[in-house]
Each structure stands twice: as structure tokens, then as C-alpha cells.
Scaffold this motif. Structure first.
Motif, PDB file in Angstrom:
ATOM      1  N   ALA A  34     -56.137 -36.448 -29.784  1.00 19.52           N
ATOM      2  CA  ALA A  34     -56.190 -36.721 -31.217  1.00 19.52           C
ATOM      3  C   ALA A  34     -55.893 -35.463 -32.030  1.00 19.52           C
ATOM      4  CB  ALA A  34     -57.560 -37.284 -31.591  1.00 19.52           C
ATOM      5  N   VAL A  35     -56.376 -34.327 -31.559  1.00 19.94           N
ATOM      6  CA  VAL A  35     -56.200 -33.079 -32.291  1.00 19.94           C
ATOM      7  C   VAL A  35     -54.740 -32.651 -32.309  1.00 19.94           C
ATOM      8  CG1 VAL A  35     -56.644 -30.597 -32.138  1.00 19.94           C
ATOM      9  CG2 VAL A  35     -58.549 -32.202 -32.068  1.00 19.94           C
ATOM     10  N   ILE A  36     -54.075 -32.712 -31.146  1.00 19.52           N
ATOM     11  CA  ILE A  36     -52.694 -32.217 -31.085  1.00 19.52           C
ATOM     12  C   ILE A  36     -51.706 -33.154 -31.754  1.00 19.52           C
ATOM     13  CG2 ILE A  36     -53.126 -30.925 -28.971  1.00 19.52           C
ATOM     14  CD1 ILE A  36     -51.772 -33.146 -27.408  1.00 19.52           C
ATOM     15  N   SER A  37     -52.135 -34.357 -32.106  1.00 27.49           N
ATOM     16  CA  SER A  37     -51.250 -35.307 -32.798  1.00 27.49           C
ATOM     17  C   SER A  37     -51.616 -35.474 -34.267  1.00 27.49           C
ATOM     18  CB  SER A  37     -51.292 -36.666 -32.096  1.00 27.49           C
ATOM     19  OG  SER A  37     -52.607 -37.212 -32.118  1.00 27.49           O
ATOM     20  N   ASP A  38     -52.598 -34.726 -34.735  1.00 29.16           N
ATOM     21  CA  ASP A  38     -53.048 -34.837 -36.114  1.00 29.16           C
ATOM     22  C   ASP A  38     -52.217 -33.912 -37.002  1.00 29.16           C
ATOM     23  OD1 ASP A  38     -54.342 -34.998 -38.515  1.00 29.16           O
ATOM     24  OD2 ASP A  38     -56.352 -34.732 -37.701  1.00 29.16           O
ATOM     25  N   PRO A  39     -51.473 -34.451 -37.994  1.00 31.61           N
ATOM     26  CA  PRO A  39     -50.667 -33.592 -38.881  1.00 31.61           C
ATOM     27  C   PRO A  39     -51.502 -32.556 -39.624  1.00 31.61           C
ATOM     28  CG  PRO A  39     -50.059 -35.907 -39.139  1.00 31.61           C
ATOM     29  CD  PRO A  39     -51.291 -35.882 -38.297  1.00 31.61           C
ATOM     30  N   PHE A  40     -52.728 -32.928 -39.958  1.00 34.95           N
ATOM     31  CA  PHE A  40     -53.627 -31.986 -40.649  1.00 34.95           C
ATOM     32  C   PHE A  40     -53.902 -30.768 -39.771  1.00 34.95           C
ATOM     33  CE2 PHE A  40     -58.114 -30.636 -41.103  1.00 34.95           C
ATOM     34  CZ  PHE A  40     -58.044 -30.107 -42.386  1.00 34.95           C
ATOM     35  N   VAL A  41     -54.159 -30.989 -38.501  1.00 34.05           N
ATOM     36  CA  VAL A  41     -54.440 -29.891 -37.571  1.00 34.05           C
ATOM     37  C   VAL A  41     -53.180 -29.074 -37.300  1.00 34.05           C
ATOM     38  CG1 VAL A  41     -55.173 -29.324 -35.225  1.00 34.05           C
ATOM     39  CG2 VAL A  41     -56.387 -31.082 -36.524  1.00 34.05           C
ATOM     40  N   LEU A  42     -52.048 -29.747 -37.159  1.00 34.43           N
ATOM     41  CA  LEU A  42     -50.795 -29.034 -36.897  1.00 34.43           C
ATOM     42  C   LEU A  42     -50.429 -28.121 -38.065  1.00 34.43           C
ATOM     43  CD1 LEU A  42     -48.711 -31.900 -35.233  1.00 34.43           C
ATOM     44  CD2 LEU A  42     -49.907 -30.014 -34.113  1.00 34.43           C
ATOM     45  N   SER A  43     -50.632 -28.615 -39.282  1.00 36.85           N
ATOM     46  CA  SER A  43     -50.353 -27.775 -40.456  1.00 36.85           C
ATOM     47  C   SER A  43     -51.295 -26.577 -40.497  1.00 36.85           C
ATOM     48  CB  SER A  43     -50.498 -28.600 -41.737  1.00 36.85           C
ATOM     49  OG  SER A  43     -49.575 -29.673 -41.768  1.00 36.85           O
TER      50      SER A  43
END
Length: 301
Positions: free
Chosen positions: A63-72
């Protein structure tokens, strides 16, 4: 004689163990135990109200590596860390070289250099909030007086400027770390090496490239390793200056994202997974620094 020597050695070994035990207990309590809890939380769904955990495997990591918020936030952390490290090293080394010269007022200057590093983060944040204020800030006033800008800039309210502003403040506060360690190394270089280069007809450039630079590289690498880890995990300056993330979340880095996931989204497991990701990445970066330090030591030897 042999038995008494063995008893003395055994006594020294027991004393050594007794002295080391408190350090092991502190490291275990403040480092190993929290990491183990974070690792367990990262593979669980944690209900913050009841404290119950449900095992979910690698779902939190996916979930973390696919979350745009986390990637940004991750990309901002990369920009934040790299820009800070480059500027801190450049400013710290230049100031250290300047303080190493025999100039008037050198002792006072060395004392003043330590001031930013000694100022608490919250005090520095409050000072710079006033300085970078859109209306009453001294930075806009001076830049307008000098004709550099036509109207006040929103240093802390403009999404395009807030990260630049926070980097400037962080560089001001932590560049003295490199100044201190580089200056200490420069003052330990034997003057005979400089004289040898001068006798061979070398200029200031040759003294810098053949004596000073090889001497300070291991120190800079060691300092960069620590500062990279500390900067990547830096929470106080970005949080205090951005008010929790800045306009439209434009100043949210990984530490702020971990806080948001845990306490705003109630996703404690995902926050722990992101923390584990960051820890592993920084561990790899530390290994790279250690490898470069070993190479530097071999080249000097």
C-alpha cells in the motif's frame, strides 16, 4: 604468579562487562525495542483505539509503495536531503577554510559560527517565520530595498518557494557541523606538508589539491554519513516552518508523511512500513559511505 594474573584479567573483564551493560540496556530500550515494535506493526493492522493487531503480511508495504502521497513525499525527501547535504558541505568547508586563515578576530568568528548549531530548532523556526513573513518580514523588505524583487514573496505560503526556504534555514542551522569537523582536521595537518609543496613551486591551488583536500575528504565523508541520516529523518524544522506540511502539502517529506499516516489517517501499520522502508534505504546509504571512507583511507595510505 600465573593464577594471580588470571584473576586480575578476569576482574578487569568483569569490570568491562559491568561498564558496557548500561550502554547495551540503553541501546536496547531506545533503539532495538522501538525498531522491533515498528517491524511488528508494519505487518499488522493496528487499531489505535483498542490496541489490537491483525496480521496482514506485506499489505502495508504494498500500500505504501503504491500511494501517490507517499511517493511524492519520498521524492521531496530525496530533494531535501541531497540539496541540504550539497549546500551544507560547501558552506561548511568554505567557512572552515576561511577560519583556518590567520585573520584578525579569528577567535570571535569561531565562537559565532557555533551559534546556529546551538540554537534550538523551535527557536530558529520562530525567528525565521518572522523573517520570511509575507508582510512584515525583513527578508522581503531588504530584497525590495535592494531592487531584487518588485513585490513581497510568499516564502512560506507559496508552494514553489517553501521547500527552498526550509532548505535555506536548515543549511544555516547545520552547516556549522561541517565547519567544526573540517576546521579541526585542517588544524591537525602538519605545516611541513605545506612547506614541501611551496618548495616544489606549488601555488595555493596545489596546496589545496595535494594536501588539504585529501586530508578533509575522510572527515567530510564521515560527517556526511551522519548528516544524511539526520537530515532524512529531520522533522522539527520542516514541520515547524511549514505548519505541518505547507500549502497543498508541498513541504511534506517522509517523516511528515509517517506522522500523517499514523495520526491523521489512522494507518499505523502503513506508517510503520514507511519507517522501515526509510530505515533500510538509509542503512544502504550508510554502507555506501563506509565503503567510500575505506577507499579514501586506502588511497591515503
Amino acid at each position: 604468579m600465573g593464577s594471580r594474573l588470571r584473576k586480575a584479567l578476569k576482574g578487569d573483564r568483569s569490570l568491562a562487562y559491568l561498564l558496557v551493560i548500561p550502554a547495551f540496556l540503553l541501546v536496547g530500550f531506545f533503539a532495538v525495542y522501538p525498531f522491533a515494535i515498528a517491524l511488528w506493526n508494519s505487518v499488522s493492522y493496528v487499531d489505535l483505539f483498542t490496541g489490537e493487531r491483525t496480521f496482514v503480511g506485506v499489505d502495508n508495504f504494498l500500500a505504501v509503495i503504491s500511494d501517490p502521497f507517499v511517493l511524492s513525499a519520498t521524492w521531496r525527501s530525496v530533494v531535501w536531503t541531497v540539496s541540504n547535504m550539497v549546500l551544507q558541505v560547501i558552506v561548511g568547508v568554505l567557512v572552515a577554510m576561511l577560519l583556518n586563515l590567520k585573520l584578525r578576530g579569528q577567535r570571535v568568528a569561531r565562537a559565532l559560527v557555533l551559534v546556529p548549531y546551538m540554537v534550538p530548532a523551535i527557536v530558529a523556526a520562530l525567528i525565521f517565520q518572522y523573517m520570511f513573513n509575507d508582510v512584515t518580514g525583513v527578508v522581503n523588505y531588504l530584497m525590495q530595498s535592494a531592487g531584487l524583487i518588485d513585490k513581497p514573496l510568499g516564502w512560506l505560503s507559496n508552494p514553489d518557494l517553501i521547500m527552498i526556504t526550509i532548505v535555506i534555514v536548515n543549511v544555516w542551522k547545520y552547516s556549522p557541523f561541517f565547519t567544526i569537523i573540517v576546521l579541526a582536521r585542517l588544524q591537525s595537518i602538519p605545516h611541513d606538508l605545506y612547506e614541501a609543496v611551496s618548495i616544489d613551486g606549488g601555488s595555493w591551488y596545489h596546496r589545496f589539491t595535494t594536501v588539504m583536500l585529501p586530508s578533509i575528504i575522510p572527515v567530510v565523508l564521515a560527517g556526511s554519513m551522519f548528516r544524511t541520516i539526520w537530515t532524512a529523518y529531520d522533522f522539527d524544522i520542516p514541520f515547524l516552518l511549514s505548519g505541518g506540511g505547507g500549502p497543498s502539502g508541498s513541504a511534506i517529506t517522509v517523516p511528515l508523511a509517517i506522522r500523517a499516516l499514523a495520526f491523521e489517517d489512522q494507518q499505523y501499520g502503513q506508517a510503520s512500513a514507511l519507517a522501515i522502508y526509510a530505515s533500510l534505504l538509509l542503512a544502504l546509504i550508510a554502507v555506501y559511505y563506509l565503503w567510500q571512507m575505506r577507499r579514501s583511507d586506502k588511497s591515503m595510505g
